[in-house]
Design a protein around this motif. Sequence first.
Motif, PDB file in Angstrom:
ATOM      1  N   LEU A   1      26.684   8.008 -32.963  1.00  0.00           N
ATOM      2  CA  LEU A   1      27.404   9.277 -32.036  1.00  0.00           C
ATOM      3  C   LEU A   1      28.053  10.079 -32.301  1.00  0.00           C
ATOM      4  CD1 LEU A   1      27.459  10.904 -29.023  1.00  0.00           C
ATOM      5  CD2 LEU A   1      29.029   9.234 -28.072  1.00  0.00           C
ATOM      6  N   HIS A   2      28.986   9.764 -33.231  1.00  0.00           N
ATOM      7  CA  HIS A   2      30.110  10.405 -34.222  1.00  0.00           C
ATOM      8  C   HIS A   2      29.045  11.077 -35.127  1.00  0.00           C
ATOM      9  CE1 HIS A   2      33.717  11.416 -36.580  1.00  0.00           C
ATOM     10  NE2 HIS A   2      32.819  10.938 -37.843  1.00  0.00           N
ATOM     11  N   LEU A   3      28.167  10.572 -36.033  1.00  0.00           N
ATOM     12  CA  LEU A   3      28.030  12.132 -36.855  1.00  0.00           C
ATOM     13  C   LEU A   3      26.575  12.510 -36.619  1.00  0.00           C
ATOM     14  CD1 LEU A   3      27.213   8.703 -39.623  1.00  0.00           C
ATOM     15  CD2 LEU A   3      28.689  10.953 -39.377  1.00  0.00           C
ATOM     16  N   ALA A   4      25.811  12.366 -35.095  1.00  0.00           N
ATOM     17  CA  ALA A   4      25.203  13.436 -34.851  1.00  0.00           C
ATOM     18  C   ALA A   4      26.274  14.629 -33.246  1.00  0.00           C
ATOM     19  CB  ALA A   4      24.723  12.627 -32.854  1.00  0.00           C
ATOM     20  N   ILE A   5      27.504  14.223 -33.915  1.00  0.00           N
ATOM     21  CA  ILE A   5      28.281  15.679 -33.368  1.00  0.00           C
ATOM     22  C   ILE A   5      28.918  16.036 -34.641  1.00  0.00           C
ATOM     23  CG2 ILE A   5      30.942  15.798 -31.765  1.00  0.00           C
ATOM     24  CD1 ILE A   5      30.352  13.119 -30.442  1.00  0.00           C
ATOM     25  N   GLU A   6      28.845  15.088 -35.409  1.00  0.00           N
ATOM     26  CA  GLU A   6      29.453  15.654 -36.393  1.00  0.00           C
ATOM     27  C   GLU A   6      28.010  16.672 -36.662  1.00  0.00           C
ATOM     28  OE1 GLU A   6      32.418  15.682 -38.913  1.00  0.00           O
ATOM     29  OE2 GLU A   6      33.714  15.343 -36.837  1.00  0.00           O
ATOM     30  N   ALA A   7      27.292  16.474 -36.755  1.00  0.00           N
ATOM     31  CA  ALA A   7      26.320  16.929 -37.619  1.00  0.00           C
ATOM     32  C   ALA A   7      25.427  18.787 -35.956  1.00  0.00           C
ATOM     33  CB  ALA A   7      24.925  16.176 -37.691  1.00  0.00           C
ATOM     34  N   SER A   8      26.046  18.192 -35.300  1.00  0.00           N
ATOM     35  CA  SER A   8      25.558  19.939 -34.063  1.00  0.00           C
ATOM     36  C   SER A   8      26.986  20.808 -34.119  1.00  0.00           C
ATOM     37  CB  SER A   8      25.814  18.920 -32.838  1.00  0.00           C
ATOM     38  OG  SER A   8      27.234  18.623 -32.343  1.00  0.00           O
TER      39      SER A   8
ATOM     40  N   ILE B   1      21.245  17.613 -26.326  1.00  0.00           N
ATOM     41  CA  ILE B   1      22.132  18.120 -26.630  1.00  0.00           C
ATOM     42  C   ILE B   1      22.549  18.517 -27.996  1.00  0.00           C
ATOM     43  CG2 ILE B   1      25.164  18.908 -25.842  1.00  0.00           C
ATOM     44  CD1 ILE B   1      24.906  17.938 -23.270  1.00  0.00           C
ATOM     45  N   LEU B   2      22.133  17.339 -28.234  1.00  0.00           N
ATOM     46  CA  LEU B   2      23.076  17.352 -29.829  1.00  0.00           C
ATOM     47  C   LEU B   2      21.451  16.861 -30.800  1.00  0.00           C
ATOM     48  CD1 LEU B   2      25.014  13.647 -29.544  1.00  0.00           C
ATOM     49  CD2 LEU B   2      25.750  16.075 -29.912  1.00  0.00           C
ATOM     50  N   GLY B   3      20.296  17.287 -30.096  1.00  0.00           N
ATOM     51  CA  GLY B   3      19.190  17.621 -30.823  1.00  0.00           C
ATOM     52  C   GLY B   3      18.064  16.245 -31.970  1.00  0.00           C
ATOM     53  N   LEU B   4      18.787  15.844 -31.064  1.00  0.00           N
ATOM     54  CA  LEU B   4      18.269  14.238 -31.499  1.00  0.00           C
ATOM     55  C   LEU B   4      16.602  13.778 -30.945  1.00  0.00           C
ATOM     56  CD1 LEU B   4      21.328  11.888 -31.396  1.00  0.00           C
ATOM     57  CD2 LEU B   4      20.527  12.931 -33.157  1.00  0.00           C
ATOM     58  N   PRO B   5      15.862  12.800 -31.065  1.00  0.00           N
ATOM     59  CA  PRO B   5      14.884  12.608 -30.473  1.00  0.00           C
ATOM     60  C   PRO B   5      15.123  11.855 -29.177  1.00  0.00           C
ATOM     61  CG  PRO B   5      14.422  12.123 -33.145  1.00  0.00           C
ATOM     62  CD  PRO B   5      15.774  12.072 -32.589  1.00  0.00           C
ATOM     63  N   ALA B   6      14.284  11.739 -28.579  1.00  0.00           N
ATOM     64  CA  ALA B   6      14.535  10.648 -27.239  1.00  0.00           C
ATOM     65  C   ALA B   6      14.282   9.121 -27.494  1.00  0.00           C
ATOM     66  CB  ALA B   6      12.858  10.763 -26.258  1.00  0.00           C
ATOM     67  N   ASP B   7      15.370   8.709 -26.801  1.00  0.00           N
ATOM     68  CA  ASP B   7      15.850   7.190 -26.929  1.00  0.00           C
ATOM     69  C   ASP B   7      16.523   7.188 -28.410  1.00  0.00           C
ATOM     70  OD1 ASP B   7      14.406   6.260 -24.570  1.00  0.00           O
ATOM     71  OD2 ASP B   7      13.125   6.423 -25.839  1.00  0.00           O
ATOM     72  N   ALA B   8      16.677   7.868 -29.594  1.00  0.00           N
ATOM     73  CA  ALA B   8      17.977   7.505 -30.702  1.00  0.00           C
ATOM     74  C   ALA B   8      18.786   7.506 -30.531  1.00  0.00           C
ATOM     75  CB  ALA B   8      17.708   8.997 -30.657  1.00  0.00           C
ATOM     76  N   LEU B   9      19.881   7.480 -29.113  1.00  0.00           N
ATOM     77  CA  LEU B   9      20.914   6.696 -28.446  1.00  0.00           C
ATOM     78  C   LEU B   9      20.352   5.630 -27.888  1.00  0.00           C
ATOM     79  CD1 LEU B   9      23.139  10.547 -28.844  1.00  0.00           C
ATOM     80  CD2 LEU B   9      23.515   8.821 -29.734  1.00  0.00           C
TER      81      LEU B   9
END
Length: 310
Positions: free
Chosen positions: A23-30, A78-86
């Motif tokens: 989650l932290h890195l996905a937010i950073e990337a977004s 919202i963070l542009g991740l694939p479904a089920d990634a988190l």
Amino acid sequence: MGEQIIGRELAHVLRTGPFSAALHLAIEASGLRLEQIQTQLAEQNIMVSQTTLAYWRRGRSRPERPASLLAVEALEGILGLPADALTAQLGPRRPRGRWLDHPPGTMQMADVWSDTGSLDGLLEAVATPVHNILYRVSLHDLFTIGPDRGAVSLVTRAVVRATADKVSRSVFVYHNDEGEGGLPTVHPVRNCRIGRTRSDPDEKFLVAELIFDRVLDTGETAAVEYETRFGPGVRADHYHRAFPAETGDYLLQVQFDPDALPARCFRYSRRRENAPDQGVREVLVGSTNGVHRADSDVAPGLVGLRWEWE
């Protein structure tokens, strides 16, 4: 943090976890602020406070209620991740003990080496968690050979990133698989100090704590440097680094004394210490008496260089 580095580390933690690091890195990337994420969730009638998001991000709590799991699904979009990634990172509650189960993409520390009868006991005595809390962004080893063809020193520079809060230390493990000579000593050089050390002279294992100069929270990095010094009689015709978990970048340099130049040098990899060599390829010693190999996205196992004197 560069976008390319963020992307690579995000891809890693989406495979291995934990949820907080992903989650932290996905937010950073977004590039989104928590306030913006909260607003986008509210537009979908999902109410989550910024404090809750911050706690999830730092691993202080984890989403478990149905409403929270629905928020995680929305976060993926919202963070542009694939479904089920988190959501895939959210299995059963993990044990609260100090030693964490190793996630996919890692090996148990003792599984990397051969003849490890005492290693588990040494690691328990030092009591430093190995897996799941530190991601090795980069690692640089400089191994020096003296005029008698013996090992002189190993200088290591490492950059690690915490995937949980309150991380203050790492662990150093050395194994003399040659069987000749005694065990080395470990000395801090920069941004760390040496804590508890344990050794088994019979099985040639040395384990030591590397204590950082500050406590890390999720996403924070430490850059440490330390030196391993060898006594007389430690002959060397190879050096390899064990990787119990995936690592970003690795640089291995071997510096030979001008009076002890090898006839040939090879790079190799192994799944375990006593496994056969894989990916063997000759590498040339340069005009300044050194040889190196550089690797990215290193898989669990061993990576090294070996040489022939005659």
